[in-house]
Design an enzyme around this catalytic site. Sequence first.
Site: not given
Ligand SMILES: C[S@@+](CC[C@H](N)C(=O)[O-])C[C@H]1O[C@@H](n2cnc3c(N)ncnc32)[C@H](O)[C@@H]1O
Length: 369
Positions: A76
Site C-alpha cells: 500500500s
Molecule cells: C493491499 S494487499 C496488503 C498489503 C500488505 N499489508 C503489505 O504491507 O504489503 C491485500 C492483501 O490481502 C490479501 N487477501 C485478500 N483476501 C484475503 C483473505 N480473505 N484473507 C487473507 N488475505 C486476503 C491479498 O491476497 C493481498 O495480498
Amino acid sequence: MNDWHDQLRVSRAPFIPSVVWVAATPPGEGFVSLSRAEDETCWRELVDSDEPIITQVDDGATAPGRTGWRPSSSCSQPSLVAAMLDTLDVREEQRALEIGTGTGWNAALLSARVGSYGHVVSVEVDPAVADDARRALTKTGYPVLVVTGDGTKGYPADAPYDRTICTASVREIPRAWIDQTRPGGLIVTPWGTDYGDDALTCLTVHEDGSASGRCGANLAFMRVRHQRRDYRDPTADQLDTAHTSQTTRTGPELFEITDFTRAAFTIGLRVPSCYLTVEDLDDNHRRIELHDLGSRSWARISLVRRHHPWTVHQIGPRHLWDEVDTAYTWWRQAGKPTPDRYGLTVTPDGAHEVWIDAPDHEHRWPLNL
Ligand SMILES: C[S@@+](CC[C@H](N)C(=O)[O-])C[C@H]1O[C@@H](n2cnc3c(N)ncnc32)[C@H](O)[C@@H]1O
C-alpha cells in the site's frame, strides 16, 4: 521530507518483489510487468515513492510479460500505511492480528512497534504471496507468524489480540475479528458497501460482543477475496428490452452521486448490493453503470456533453437508477452528510447498523448485507 518517512522506520525495498506491475499506457488497458533486472531505475523510483505498488495481478494467474487485469496483491501507499497505523494506535508489548500480509511490509512495521515482548500474526489467503512475505520477514529479522488462510476467520489459536488491522477492504465485519479482539481492543479496516470507495473505519470491541466506531478517510483498497464486487455487461438482446427513460439530473448532481466525499458513501449505505462503475469513453461521453449480480439488475446513465437530459437504461427486477436517485434526494434532505459523520455498530448477532454522528441519532438504520 513527508511525515510518513519519519513514522515508517522499516525500509520497504526488501519487501518488494523484483517483478511488479504498473498501469499500461494508455490507462484502462490493464497492467504490465516491470522487472527490476530490466529497469532498476524505474523499480527503485517506485519503491521510494509515496505510491502503492502492485505485486500480483489476477490472483497470480497472469505471468510477467503478459497483460494483467485485476490487481490482487500490493504494497500500500506509504502515507496511507502511516495513517492506518496511527488510527490503530498499536503500542509496545501488544498482540496484533493483520489480515492481508501482502509483501509483509506492514507486518514488519507492526512488529517494530510492538517490540520483542509483543506478538504479530498476519494472515494471507494467497499461498505464493504468503511464502514471499515469510521469506522477506525472516531475512529482515521481524518475528511475525505468517499464516496462509482466509483472514476473515482470523487466527483463533493466538487470540485474543489487542489490535486487529485489515489491509484489504470488507463489506461485512467478520464475526471472528470481534470474537478474537479483546474488549477495549481496536479493529481498523477499510469498510464500505459495493457502491464506490471504502472508508477507514475504527471499531472498539465491547464486553457484550458488539463493536462500534467511526468512519473516516476515503480509501480505495482491494476487497478480501470472497467479498469481491463484480459487474455484468448486458447482451445486445437484453439492452433492447431495457426500460428506457431520461434523467434531468445535471452534471454537478451526477458528480455528487458518484463522488465519495459527497453523496456516494451515503447512497451505498441506502441502496444495498449496487456496484457502481464510471467509464469515460472519450471527452464527450461518460457511462455511469449500476450492477447487482444477485438480482440480475443493471442500469446505465449515458452522459453526452451538451445533450442533456440524459438517457437511462434499466434492466431486471430492481430499477437501480431509481433507487440511487431516491437515495441522492435523501442525502440532500438529510443535510448532505459527509462520510466522516457516519459510524457503524456491529451487534453481538452480527447485524450492521449505521448512524450519523451518534448511535442514538434519528438517522440510523440496519444494513441489508
Ligand atoms: C493491499 S494487499 C496488503 C498489503 C500488505 N499489508 C503489505 O504491507 O504489503 C491485500 C492483501 O490481502 C490479501 N487477501 C485478500 N483476501 C484475503 C483473505 N480473505 N484473507 C487473507 N488475505 C486476503 C491479498 O491476497 C493481498 O495480498
